[in-house]
Write a protein that holds these residues in place. Structure first.
Motif, PDB file in Angstrom:
ATOM      1  N   ILE A 166       0.826  -1.202   0.000  1.00 44.79           N
ATOM      2  CA  ILE A 166       0.000   0.000   0.000  1.00 44.79           C
ATOM      3  C   ILE A 166       0.862   1.255   0.000  1.00 44.79           C
ATOM      4  N   THR A 167       1.893   1.282   0.847  1.00 42.79           N
ATOM      5  CA  THR A 167       2.741   2.475   0.919  1.00 42.79           C
ATOM      6  C   THR A 167       3.559   2.663  -0.359  1.00 42.79           C
ATOM      7  N   ASN A 168       3.976   1.565  -1.008  1.00 45.44           N
ATOM      8  CA  ASN A 168       4.690   1.689  -2.284  1.00 45.44           C
ATOM      9  C   ASN A 168       3.798   2.315  -3.354  1.00 45.44           C
ATOM     10  N   VAL A 169       2.525   1.912  -3.373  1.00 46.85           N
ATOM     11  CA  VAL A 169       1.588   2.500  -4.331  1.00 46.85           C
ATOM     12  C   VAL A 169       1.378   3.976  -4.031  1.00 46.85           C
ATOM     13  N   TRP A 170       1.207   4.306  -2.768  1.00 45.74           N
ATOM     14  CA  TRP A 170       0.997   5.705  -2.388  1.00 45.74           C
ATOM     15  C   TRP A 170       2.224   6.562  -2.669  1.00 45.74           C
ATOM     16  N   ASN A 171       3.421   6.030  -2.441  1.00 46.56           N
ATOM     17  CA  ASN A 171       4.635   6.800  -2.710  1.00 46.56           C
ATOM     18  C   ASN A 171       4.801   7.072  -4.198  1.00 46.56           C
ATOM     19  N   TRP A 172       4.547   6.043  -5.016  1.00 47.20           N
ATOM     20  CA  TRP A 172       4.621   6.235  -6.459  1.00 47.20           C
ATOM     21  C   TRP A 172       3.558   7.235  -6.921  1.00 47.20           C
ATOM     22  N   GLY A 186      -8.075   2.325  -4.447  1.00 47.34           N
ATOM     23  CA  GLY A 186      -7.195   1.368  -5.120  1.00 47.34           C
ATOM     24  C   GLY A 186      -6.201   0.702  -4.201  1.00 47.34           C
ATOM     25  N   THR A 187      -6.335   0.912  -2.890  1.00 45.61           N
ATOM     26  CA  THR A 187      -5.377   0.329  -1.951  1.00 45.61           C
ATOM     27  C   THR A 187      -6.091  -0.482  -0.864  1.00 45.61           C
ATOM     28  N   VAL A 188      -6.607   0.191   0.150  1.00 45.11           N
ATOM     29  CA  VAL A 188      -7.224  -0.522   1.275  1.00 45.11           C
ATOM     30  C   VAL A 188      -8.527  -1.200   0.847  1.00 45.11           C
ATOM     31  N   PHE A 189      -9.357  -0.495   0.056  1.00 46.28           N
ATOM     32  CA  PHE A 189     -10.571  -1.125  -0.461  1.00 46.28           C
ATOM     33  C   PHE A 189     -10.210  -2.382  -1.262  1.00 46.28           C
ATOM     34  N   LEU A 190      -9.145  -2.269  -2.050  1.00 46.74           N
ATOM     35  CA  LEU A 190      -8.723  -3.412  -2.877  1.00 46.74           C
ATOM     36  C   LEU A 190      -8.252  -4.567  -2.011  1.00 46.74           C
ATOM     37  N   ARG A 191      -7.530  -4.269  -0.932  1.00 45.80           N
ATOM     38  CA  ARG A 191      -7.093  -5.333  -0.028  1.00 45.80           C
ATOM     39  C   ARG A 191      -8.289  -6.034   0.600  1.00 45.80           C
ATOM     40  N   GLN A 192      -9.343  -5.297   0.903  1.00 43.77           N
ATOM     41  CA  GLN A 192     -10.578  -5.929   1.375  1.00 43.77           C
ATOM     42  C   GLN A 192     -11.124  -6.872   0.308  1.00 43.77           C
ATOM     43  N   GLY A 193     -11.182  -6.376  -0.927  1.00 46.30           N
ATOM     44  CA  GLY A 193     -11.754  -7.169  -2.010  1.00 46.30           C
ATOM     45  C   GLY A 193     -11.005  -8.463  -2.259  1.00 46.30           C
TER      46      GLY A 193
END
Length: 603
Positions: free
Chosen positions: A83-89, A367-374
């Motif tokens: 998640i943090t890698n996606v947010w940093n990018w 696209g991060t936490v919601f996706l991890r739920q999914g």
């Protein structure tokens, strides 16, 4: 401003430059240009821009929306790390537009900046596709997701280099392409002004349309065929995006770069500081001002009166001001009212910028936490078809696609009857509604997560990687509500920062909005890291664990709900304080037409 010799005039009365000269450099006479007599107006030129945008957004979202899946399932990163890698990018991708907007407004113009950005984009996409397609550059398949073999460190670095090359390219494309589209309509033209106000709604349809293709076709291909094909298709698409953008080059209107905006800001600050003992006249008409046919003049405002000292003539400057000879005026000593008001505008938008950060923070959960739920839920739709987890964001995009025409065609005319504003809602009202809707979205997400954790506990699946006996469609409400929030908040912010920026700095104004998104990405990372340190103290379990079923995402969502609610209060205070830009243009040596951004309709 004179047109260059190689510019041409077409049957509809528009001036267009050749691609080797005026078209790239930006020659157009907004004051003296003939009216657009074509039946379709400016929309054919805009369609080239919107078509290119749709394909570019398809490529971007084809990467961004499923990047967590690639980092998790292919590179085997944990929840917090992926998640943090996606947010940093994403943070870098949305911060670089500040640099791109500055370069466009100062040196290259919007057309050249976009064209160069698209070429770099293409190179990044090719390299990214190679890193996920060539067996030597990616880990071997690991269906069980246990005891997986990791790829070499050099291959991982090459993958991220390609990602960040794309992020740099986005810095040249994003702040300029929507601004170039809006430039095709003249704010002072009675026929074109309503078109310009509708442009951002339909431009958002192009953006969302590209996202829909990414969230259906590309995400499915990535999950079921492979990331090589899933990234290869948008790589080819970027070739068409570049071609489509260049194909409309002879139809576009262009604006000349007006020099460094930082220099203009510095001139006002230096001039005001030099005259800190000078008394500002009560009558604003005594302040120094000149009228330039190629740009609008901004009317004087009573905010930040100290800066008005920069436009207060003294001594010999009074004679120079009355003579109207700008060539003899030293801007480091005496600035115009418009120049001072441009600096005021940049200062005034900062509270709005800060108080809209939380809106972007909540949006980034999609696209991060919601996706991890999914990823933990049952993805079946029927007996045989499985939904790619990232495709759930399609619910958000479809909600926006359905809501935008309804908003533009029905809600705006209805609200206009009561407010008298030609936009229906003011720009700040529209943003405020979006902020309130995000509070609801986070609260719904927390409630759904409580339900999901109940299923985890009931079936003892805390450590299991098998899908829960709970449909992924439970996430539909939080996605849909967030889509509605974007129609109001996101689009309102884009139009606000473009509209309220000085005429010479509208690429930077758009970049300021985009940088808001970039900073919010890093803020998301900071929130997760701080939560890890605070909630993990004293041997307690961190709210966000590597395994999603052991995490307490419900508490995380409730925290975001509270933060978003507090932010709403701060935003409404900033919006109440804000005063909109008002501008005029000189025509036939007379000052005509006051054009405030939020003027009521004439009675």
């Amino acid at each position: 401003m004179k047109l260059k010799k190689d510019s041409t005039r077409t049957e509809d009365g528009q001036y267009y430059g050749r691609i080797t000269d005026a078209a790239i450099d930006g020659a157009i006479d907004y004051k003296n240009r003939p009216a657009d007599k074509s039946k379709t107006g400016r929309w054919p030129a805009v369609l080239f821009i919107m078509g290119s945008t749709a394909i570019e957004r398809m490529a971007f979202y084809g990467i961004a929306m499923n990047l967590v899946s690639y980092l998790t399932l292919v590179l085997h990163e944990g929840t917090a790390q992926s998640i943090t890698n996606v947010w940093n990018w994403g943070g870098v991708a949305w911060i670089t537009p500040l640099v791109g907007g500055f370069i466009a407004d100062t040196y290259l113009g919007r057309f050249k900046t976009i064209a160069i950005g698209l070429l770099i984009y293409q190179a990044g996409m090719v390299l990214l596709t190679l890193t996920v397609a060539l067996p030597a550059l990616k880990p071997p398949p690991c269906p069980t997701q246990t005891n997986c073999t990791n790829v070499s460190e050099s291959s991982v670095k090459l993958f991220f280099f390609a990602l960040y090359l794309i992020a740099i390219a986005i810095g040249g494309v994003k702040p300029c392409i929507s601004t170039l589209g809006a430039d095709q309509f003249d704010e002072e033209d009675e026929k074109e002004r309503p078109m310009k106000q509708s442009f951002f709604n339909y431009w958002w349809i192009a953006v969302t349309g590209g996202a829909v293709v990414a969230l259906t076709v590309l995400v499915y291909i990535q999950d079921h065929v492979g990331f090589g094909w899933g990234y290869g298709i948008p790589t080819v698409g970027m070739v068409f995006s570049t071609f489509l953008f260049l194909a409309g080059r002879r139809r576009y209107r262009y604006k000349l770069p007006q020099g460094s905006p930082l220099t203009q800001v510095a001139q006002v600050l230096v001039a005001a500081t030099r005259k800190f003992r000078v008394k500002v006249p009560a009558n604003a008409a005594l302040l120094h001002e000149t009228y330039q046919p190629e740009k609008r003049n901004i009317l004087h405002s009573n905010n930040f009166r100290f800066l008005d000292k920069a436009a207060t003539p003294r001594g010999e400057e009074i004679k120079e001001s009355l003579a109207g000879d700008e060539g003899s005026v030293n801007r480091w000593h005496l600035c115009t009212v418009t120049q001072v008001e441009e600096v005021k505008l940049l200062v005034k938008v900062l509270p709005i910028w800060f108080t809209t950060l939380m809106f972007i923070v909540t949006s980034q959960q999609l696209g991060t936490v919601f996706l991890r739920q999914g990823l933990t839920l049952d993805l079946h739709m029927g007996h045989h078809f499985k939904i790619p987890p990232a495709s759930m964001e399609l619910t958000c995009s479809l909600t926006a696609l359905l809501a935008i025409p309804l908003y533009d065609r029905f809600l705006v005319p209805f609200v206009r009857r009561f407010t008298g504003n030609e936009r229906g809602f003011t720009l700040l009202q529209r943003i405020g509604i979006g902020l309130m809707i995000t509070v609801l979205s986070m609260a719904v997400a927390a409630i759904v997560e409580i339900k999901r954790l109940g299923v985890v506990k009931e079936h003892g699946l805390q450590l299991s990687k098998s899908p829960l006996p709970m449909s992924v469609f439970w996430l539909t409400p939080q996605y849909s509500i967030m889509g509605l929030a974007q129609v109001f908040g996101w689009m309102g912010m884009l139009e606000f920062f473009y509209d309220q920026a000085p005429d010479d700095m509208q690429s930077i104004g758009t970049a300021l909005f985009l940088s808001n998104t970039g900073v919010a990405h890093f803020l998301c990372t900071a929130i997760v890291n701080i939560l890890g340190q605070v909630t993990g103290r004293g041997g307690r379990e961190n709210w966000i664990q590597p395994v999603t079923n052991q995490s307490r995402l419900d508490k995380y969502y409730w925290l975001l709900t509270i933060m978003a609610a507090i932010n709403c209060v701060l935003y409404f205070i900033a919006a109440w304080w804000y005063t909109y830009k008002q501008a005029t243009r000189q025509s036939n040596e007379k000052l005509v037409k006051v054009a405030p951004s939020e003027a009521p309709l004439p009675e």
